[in-house]
Design an enzyme around this catalytic site. Structure first.
Site, PDB file in Angstrom:
ATOM      1  CD  GLU A 173     -52.956  25.962 -15.649  1.00  0.00           C
ATOM      2  OE1 GLU A 173     -53.121  26.733 -16.590  1.00  0.00           O
ATOM      3  OE2 GLU A 173     -53.820  25.129 -15.278  1.00  0.00           O
ATOM      4  CD  GLU A 205     -51.407  25.660 -20.510  1.00  0.00           C
ATOM      5  OE1 GLU A 205     -52.644  25.792 -20.292  1.00  0.00           O
ATOM      6  OE2 GLU A 205     -50.713  24.800 -19.950  1.00  0.00           O
TER       7      GLU A 205
END
Length: 458
Positions: A162, A360
């Site tokens: 991320e 995720e």
């Protein structure tokens, strides 16, 4: 109805070094920030109080096995391996990561390893962090050391987790250290992160390792309020800034021309060197990890921007609350399961259908003790959350999307940045006082789904 998944589908979960291992020799930005502003962290709980993976890795891996994981993603801590970021390698860290990797492989759980999961060594932040190209070179050396040490047994590498989040948190919206609010500096950090990614990919390929290298991006689909051109344009700009600023470089080897033009017109472009574009083109990945939690709902701005105000992404759009949306009230996030399908279709149709997996997806809930029945958390809401997302994921795969697996965040309730232990995400309940681990209902459901490579839903 039965939803069956392709053979060799990756079933597992994700975690990170900083959120699970506990105290380390090398200081990170999180340790430094917590020591100075503990009030910014829920209940004053800092990164030294994580889920003790450093001590309990062996029994934790047994629990992964019990949950029928065939794969597991975690990260290496740069500050643990090289405490000052650039100097000597810490032999104790090498031993620890060797043991973890060997044990995972021995138990038939494929290790997926991330190199950087928000945990900048403080020594590197002190010289400017990602604003400084010297840190890009230090990271590249760190990546090479990891490949040399572990690359014979780790076949799936990820340069960053991320990467947009440290940009947003550290340089735009003040929820990560160094708590700067400055768009141009944010753009520089984002740009240098892409260069660091590309250099690590280059180093990996030069080493002729047997595995593959990718990146993990949190993709947040931008949905316009309406098909009015002003709303559509607002959503397009949000998508450029928060998704395509990393997605295009790593999959296409270049930035979106309209993003570059937009930033140039406001004089917000980072400093570039002539050789950068060739380097970025070399950073194209083998495998994309997709983190999906929530959609972004966007409308055009109702009011003009104050030209005296500092430049921010919100000059171009406003957030929009869709009527009737389904919410996770604990995290303040909308739950929108079709978003996972829309991401896969976008990758298929606009990016050449790259090899990808859901790295995720998860649901944080506060005070889960409310749901204890006979000593076990009955988190039926999490089972529904996963099965609904998997239903849309299954649809994408059945329509030709190249998605190879699903990893949940996370396997044990862990420390979560400024939120600490406020919201719990795990398949396994962690008792903070005793460190006892107890499998939740969702963990049993996931274990059965992974074992059968399928699940049934009415």
């Amino acid at each position: 109805m039965k939803y069956a998944f392709p053979d060799n589908f990756w079933w597992g979960s994700a975690s990170s070094a900083l959120q699970t291992e506990g105290a380390r020799e090398g200081e990170t930005t999180w340790d430094y920030w917590f020591a100075r502003e503990p009030n910014r962290f829920h209940n004053g709980v800092g990164p030294q109080h994580t889920s003790t993976f450093y001590q309990n890795w062996k029994t934790d891996i047994q629990l992964l096995k019990q949950l029928n994981h065939n794969s597991f993603r975690t990260s290496i801590s740069w500050a643990r391996l090289i405490p000052d970021g650039i100097g000597e390698v810490n032999p104790e860290a090498v031993d620890f990561y060797n043991q973890v990797i060997d044990e995972l492989n021995e138990q038939g759980i494929t290790p997926f390893i991330t190199l950087f999961h928000f945990d900048m060594p403080m020594a590197m932040q002190e010289i400017g962090g990602w604003e400084n190209r010297d840190v890009v070179d230090a990271y590249t050396r760190y990546a090479q050391i990891c490949f040399e040490l572990f690359g014979d047994r780790v076949l799936h590498w990820f340069t960053f987790n991320e990467p947009i989040v440290p940009v947003e948190g550290g340089y735009l919206y003040d929820f990560h250290y160094p708590n700067v609010v400055d768009f141009r500096r944010a753009a520089t950090v984002a740009y240098h992160t892409v260069l660091a990614h590309a250099k690590a990919v280059q180093a990996y390929r030069a080493g002729h390792y047997a595995g593959e290298i990718g990146i993990v991006l949190n993709l947040t689909p931008s949905y316009p309020r309406s098909q009015n051109p002003a709303d559509v344009k607002a959503a397009h700009i949000a998508d450029l800034m928060f998704n395509r600023s990393f997605l295009d470089p790593v999959l296409r080897g270049e930035y979106p021309a309209d993003l570059v033009a937009l930033l140039k017109s406001y004089d917000q472009l980072p400093a570039c060197k002539p050789e950068d574009s060739a380097l970025i083109a070399e950073g194209k990945i083998d495998l994309l990890g997709v983190n999906y939690y929530q959609p972004r709902r966007v409308k055009c701005r109702d009011s003009a921007v104050n030209p005296q105000a500092p430049f921010m992404p919100e000059w171009f759009f406003d957030n929009y609350e869709m009527p009737g949306r389904k919410m996770n009230p604990y995290r303040g996030w909308e739950i929108y399961e079709p978003g996972i399908y829309d991401i896969l279709v976008n990758l298929r149709d606009n990016y050449g259908n790259p090899r990808c997996f859901i790295s995720e997806n998860g649901m944080g809930v506060e005070n889960e003790q409310r749901f204890i029945e006979n000593g076990q958390i009955n988190d039926q809401y999490r089972i529904e959350f996963i099965s609904e997302h998997l239903t849309w994921l299954h649809k994408g795969i059945s329509e030709g999307c190249n998605c190879l697996g699903y990893h949940m965040w996370t396997f044990i309730d862990n420390w979560s940045w400024c939120n600490a232990y406020k919201n719990r995400y795990g398949f396994i309940q962690l008792d903070l006082k005793t460190q006892q681990r107890t499998i939740k209902k969702s963990g049993e459901w996931f274990a059965a789904t992974a074992l059968n490579n399928s699940f049934e839903k009415e």
